[in-house]
Scaffold this motif. Sequence first.
Motif, mmCIF file in Angstrom:
data_model
loop_
_atom_site.group_PDB
_atom_site.id
_atom_site.type_symbol
_atom_site.label_atom_id
_atom_site.label_comp_id
_atom_site.label_asym_id
_atom_site.label_seq_id
_atom_site.Cartn_x
_atom_site.Cartn_y
_atom_site.Cartn_z
ATOM 1 N N VAL A 49 94.912 72.615 27.493
ATOM 2 C CA VAL A 49 94.331 72.937 28.804
ATOM 3 C C VAL A 49 95.213 73.950 29.537
ATOM 4 C CG1 VAL A 49 93.563 71.974 31.014
ATOM 5 C CG2 VAL A 49 93.392 70.575 28.935
ATOM 6 N N LEU A 50 96.498 73.697 29.549
ATOM 7 C CA LEU A 50 97.433 74.464 30.364
ATOM 8 C C LEU A 50 98.786 74.569 29.660
ATOM 9 C CD1 LEU A 50 96.656 72.301 33.437
ATOM 10 C CD2 LEU A 50 96.500 74.780 33.590
ATOM 11 N N MET A 51 99.532 75.586 30.021
ATOM 12 C CA MET A 51 100.919 75.656 29.554
ATOM 13 C C MET A 51 101.837 75.760 30.769
ATOM 14 S SD MET A 51 100.974 77.882 26.073
ATOM 15 C CE MET A 51 100.924 79.484 26.822
ATOM 16 N N LEU A 52 103.045 75.244 30.597
ATOM 17 C CA LEU A 52 104.042 75.319 31.681
ATOM 18 C C LEU A 52 105.409 75.640 31.085
ATOM 19 C CD1 LEU A 52 104.253 74.853 34.808
ATOM 20 C CD2 LEU A 52 105.118 72.568 34.274
ATOM 21 N N PRO A 53 105.734 76.947 31.007
ATOM 22 C CA PRO A 53 107.098 77.302 30.606
ATOM 23 C C PRO A 53 108.084 76.831 31.687
ATOM 24 C CG PRO A 53 105.643 79.242 30.578
ATOM 25 C CD PRO A 53 104.905 78.134 31.276
ATOM 26 N N LEU A 54 109.216 76.308 31.230
ATOM 27 C CA LEU A 54 110.295 75.891 32.134
ATOM 28 C C LEU A 54 111.530 76.724 31.818
ATOM 29 C CD1 LEU A 54 110.202 71.998 31.617
ATOM 30 C CD2 LEU A 54 109.046 73.289 33.433
ATOM 31 N N GLY A 55 112.345 76.955 32.818
ATOM 32 C CA GLY A 55 113.588 77.696 32.567
ATOM 33 C C GLY A 55 114.219 78.116 33.873
ATOM 34 N N TYR A 56 114.948 79.222 33.782
ATOM 35 C CA TYR A 56 115.609 79.748 34.984
ATOM 36 C C TYR A 56 115.273 81.226 35.132
ATOM 37 C CZ TYR A 56 117.910 75.293 34.984
ATOM 38 O OH TYR A 56 118.119 73.937 35.010
ATOM 39 N N ARG A 57 114.947 81.593 36.334
ATOM 40 C CA ARG A 57 114.524 82.959 36.623
ATOM 41 C C ARG A 57 115.613 83.984 36.302
ATOM 42 N NH1 ARG A 57 113.974 81.947 43.078
ATOM 43 N NH2 ARG A 57 113.003 80.073 42.260
ATOM 44 N N ASP A 58 115.179 85.146 35.868
ATOM 45 C CA ASP A 58 116.077 86.292 35.761
ATOM 46 C C ASP A 58 115.865 87.079 37.048
ATOM 47 O OD1 ASP A 58 117.209 88.748 35.381
ATOM 48 O OD2 ASP A 58 116.365 89.077 33.373
ATOM 49 N N ALA A 59 116.660 86.724 38.070
ATOM 50 C CA ALA A 59 116.409 87.227 39.426
ATOM 51 C C ALA A 59 116.573 88.746 39.521
ATOM 52 C CB ALA A 59 117.330 86.525 40.416
ATOM 53 N N THR A 60 117.331 89.343 38.610
ATOM 54 C CA THR A 60 117.536 90.800 38.659
ATOM 55 C C THR A 60 116.290 91.544 38.199
ATOM 56 O OG1 THR A 60 119.757 90.242 37.924
ATOM 57 C CG2 THR A 60 119.208 92.599 38.003
ATOM 58 N N ASN A 61 115.608 90.964 37.220
ATOM 59 C CA ASN A 61 114.507 91.713 36.599
ATOM 60 C C ASN A 61 113.112 91.186 36.916
ATOM 61 O OD1 ASN A 61 116.118 93.634 35.100
ATOM 62 N ND2 ASN A 61 116.850 91.828 33.976
ATOM 63 N N ASP A 62 113.031 90.069 37.630
ATOM 64 C CA ASP A 62 111.709 89.515 37.922
ATOM 65 C C ASP A 62 111.114 90.212 39.139
ATOM 66 O OD1 ASP A 62 109.474 87.986 38.544
ATOM 67 O OD2 ASP A 62 110.395 86.123 37.907
ATOM 68 N N TRP A 63 109.989 90.917 38.923
ATOM 69 C CA TRP A 63 109.396 91.702 40.030
ATOM 70 C C TRP A 63 108.875 90.819 41.161
ATOM 71 C CZ3 TRP A 63 104.288 90.665 41.157
ATOM 72 C CH2 TRP A 63 103.511 90.089 40.157
ATOM 73 N N LEU A 64 108.621 89.539 40.864
ATOM 74 C CA LEU A 64 107.985 88.690 41.878
ATOM 75 C C LEU A 64 108.984 87.904 42.731
ATOM 76 C CD1 LEU A 64 105.205 87.762 42.931
ATOM 77 C CD2 LEU A 64 105.173 86.011 41.150
ATOM 78 N N VAL A 65 110.220 87.870 42.264
ATOM 79 C CA VAL A 65 111.157 86.906 42.849
ATOM 80 C C VAL A 65 111.322 87.031 44.366
ATOM 81 C CG1 VAL A 65 113.280 88.207 42.349
ATOM 82 C CG2 VAL A 65 113.354 85.730 42.435
ATOM 83 N N ASN A 66 111.346 88.251 44.869
ATOM 84 C CA ASN A 66 111.591 88.415 46.317
ATOM 85 C C ASN A 66 110.342 88.721 47.137
ATOM 86 O OD1 ASN A 66 114.387 87.905 46.265
ATOM 87 N ND2 ASN A 66 114.724 89.934 45.378
ATOM 88 N N MET A 67 109.205 88.578 46.514
ATOM 89 C CA MET A 67 107.973 88.879 47.254
ATOM 90 C C MET A 67 107.568 87.687 48.115
ATOM 91 S SD MET A 67 105.719 91.554 45.469
ATOM 92 C CE MET A 67 106.378 92.879 44.489
#
Length: 211
Positions: free
Chosen positions: A178-196
């Motif tokens: 039905v769904l997937m849920l990746p877990l982990g830790y953000r790559d805050a330098t390269n994630d375009w969404l992190v500061n939006m």
Amino acid sequence: MTLLENLQWRYATKQYDPTRKVAQEDVDKILEAARLAPTSSGLQQFRVLVITNQELKNKIVPISWDQQIVADCSHLLVFAAWNRYTEERIDSIYDFTTDQRGLPRGRFGSYTDRLKALYLTQSADQNFVHTARQAYIGFAMAIAQAAELKVDCTPMEGFSPDELDELLDLKPKGLKSVLMLPLGYRDATNDWLVNMKKVRNPKEEFVIEYK
Ligand SMILES: Cc1cc2nc3c(=O)[nH]c(=O)nc-3n(C[C@H](O)[C@H](O)[C@H](O)COP(=O)(O)O)c2cc1C
């Protein structure tokens, strides 16, 4: 932090740091939150698959709209629901429940008869619409628990369920993804969404009051 602060903190992570792994203790808490989710009639119509095998995660990328997060995450959870209701499935969970509570089996017989009359006369597709909904409840609980632990995750429907079912051999288990849920830790330098900014409908639009 409060639940609302955690929900503000979390976001659908688009880039994971592949070198960081989530501790088993935290993964266990996230799974436990999903397991504790309420479900319709308490039937617990879904299961959670935990994938850490890198080769398998890599194989899932091309059937997940090439979303690299599937490969880069620490743990990939797959929420899979019963492909259909059966008499055995309904009886099994109610027998387990009565046994656990020290009640006679069949104590809820008139209720389970009603469930069987409803679900066993439906098509498998109609059944799956209902079982899959239950998976979403556990999914939301897992997302909230992950946020409390400051574990990042990405809710995902962007994959081909049929191909994933085949790859994970879910048919013999009577399950469909039905769904997937990746877990982990953000790559805050390269994630375009992190500061939006987190954007949601204004409350006045979202809440419709009948006074
Ligand atoms: C059921 C569901 C399926 C989603 N599927 C994907 C997906 O396949 N890939 C992805 O990057 N984000 C996916 N998202 C993330 C949403 O786009 C995101 O939750 C939404 O835009 C709100 O943003 P936020 O979670 O960052 O607050 C999904 C979210 C949900 C709830």
